[in-house]
Design an enzyme around this catalytic site. Sequence first.
Site, PDB file in Angstrom:
ATOM      1  N   SER A 255      -2.346  -2.859  -6.502  1.00  0.00           N
ATOM      2  CA  SER A 255      -3.194  -3.942  -7.000  1.00  0.00           C
ATOM      3  C   SER A 255      -4.328  -4.141  -6.007  1.00  0.00           C
ATOM      4  CB  SER A 255      -2.388  -5.229  -7.132  1.00  0.00           C
ATOM      5  OG  SER A 255      -2.210  -5.793  -5.848  1.00  0.00           O
ATOM      6  N   LYS A 256      -5.191  -5.083  -6.333  1.00  0.00           N
ATOM      7  CA  LYS A 256      -6.374  -5.294  -5.496  1.00  0.00           C
ATOM      8  C   LYS A 256      -6.032  -5.612  -4.040  1.00  0.00           C
ATOM      9  CE  LYS A 256      -9.373  -7.848  -8.092  1.00  0.00           C
ATOM     10  NZ  LYS A 256     -10.312  -8.951  -8.057  1.00  0.00           N
TER      11      LYS A 256
END
Length: 515
Positions: A255-256
């Site tokens: 994820s980010k």
Amino acid sequence: MSVRVRFAPSPTGLLHVGALRTALYDHLFSQHHGGQNILRIEDTDRTRYNPESEEEFVSTLAWVGIEFDEGPHVGGPYAPYRQSERQAAGLYQPWIDQLLESGHAYRAFDTPEELDEMRTFQQVNKMPTGYFGGDWRDALPEKVAQAEAEGKRSVIRLKVPRGQTITIEDAIRGRLEWDSDVVDDPVLIKADGMPTYHFAAIVDDHMMGITHVFRGEEWIPSAPKHAALIAAFGWEQPVWVHCSVITGADGKKLSKRHGATRVLDYAAMGILPEPLKNFVALIGWAPGGDREVMSRADMVEAFDIKGLQASPGRFDKEKLTWMNGVAIRAMSPPELLDAVVSLTESAHAQAYWSEADEELGKLAPEKTWEALLALAERARTDRDYALAAIVLEQERVTTLADFGLACEFFMVDEVEINVKAKDKWFTKDYVPEMFDYFIHELESGFNVSTNSDCEELVRNYAIQRGWVDNAAPAVHPTRVALTGKTAGPALFDLMAVLGRERMLARLQRARGMLR
Ligand code: GLU
């Protein structure tokens, strides 16, 4: 037989790291074998279609240096390469007719409500969910004809054989088997007449002579459907290469928090295409030995499916920035400066640096952008000065965007003095007198053209104070006066770059801050 691979994205969104890796493996594998790499756009799901997506894929891949031998933007012997256009050209029709005629496919007229009911029933009774035939798999021709005459909407499904073992050979994982009784009958043609991914991809892979299919392991559950469809046609399976998932460095879902997932954002950060390719290729690929930094040619030469791993590959952003730093240090300063200037001309980079993103650790992005613009402006007005600044920071930065803030103190008229640094160093009792000394020497024409001249200036003062082996008390406050910070390139180097006038102005200003 020559190797033919395809990268077949669904144009629903942005190009992410996982898809880049698949595209890269297609590229490396086809180049290794002197084969062809084909881009096919799988746009039959019109509800998820995003008109900007294809352009994002093509331009981002071109930026990374992945070109295609055939595709919608370059043409080729199997054009068109967009599935919606292939459907419009009637290319799928004969194949579906063939399956209907041979009894490998059937029309199913279930309404959405009936399908919902079926699913609920299966769930309540803990049965495998999916369509295993319903009322239509073995319906009498008259019943089908009647439903058709009534104008009922139907889909066409594959009649997956029952009571058999479906097998594929995966080049990474070996043989995978399924009991065909748990493989439901996939839709091949939707009610709107569009083929599904399952049907279009398999037909196209056949028509386009695809020999190896690289795709993410999330497609493994679909593989028995594909194998059954291929068997229904009597074709041979391609070599399946299901690439492992990519997780964050902590082993959790990517994820980010682990780094940007949109590939174009790496361009905006000033990650260079070569190290990005190198880094992405090594997520889940062990090229043998302890090779890490590899050129495109090295990777093409070494690429072998045998080195691909089944276990999840880790996305380690630290490694990416390290590799990028290595690449930056290998470039010449003029090349680097030009790369920074073109970064400031990129609309995407401008957009990227105009939005804060806490998860990505992008807290005051406008500062980075302004500093980059100032550097690019200096490249136009005083290229030698900008180059000299780049040379001193080249060893220290890991991305092109880093050059902005790293070189900022060279570019601004008045440096912003860090409060802590000031409290620590400007409070020493000798500092006012030391700055007066430097100011006097500079005004009297002390030569400061090279770093050793600058060293002499500082050492002369240190020696005068009796700091024979340790110039640190002189170095630190001077650095703070000239750069505003306590860290940066070697003091004498940066002094020589700043030159007499800038040094004088900065020392005088700092002197003014002292009692
Ligand atoms: N269109 C599919 C996707 O975007 C490709 C799967 C495949 O390569 O077969 O994920």
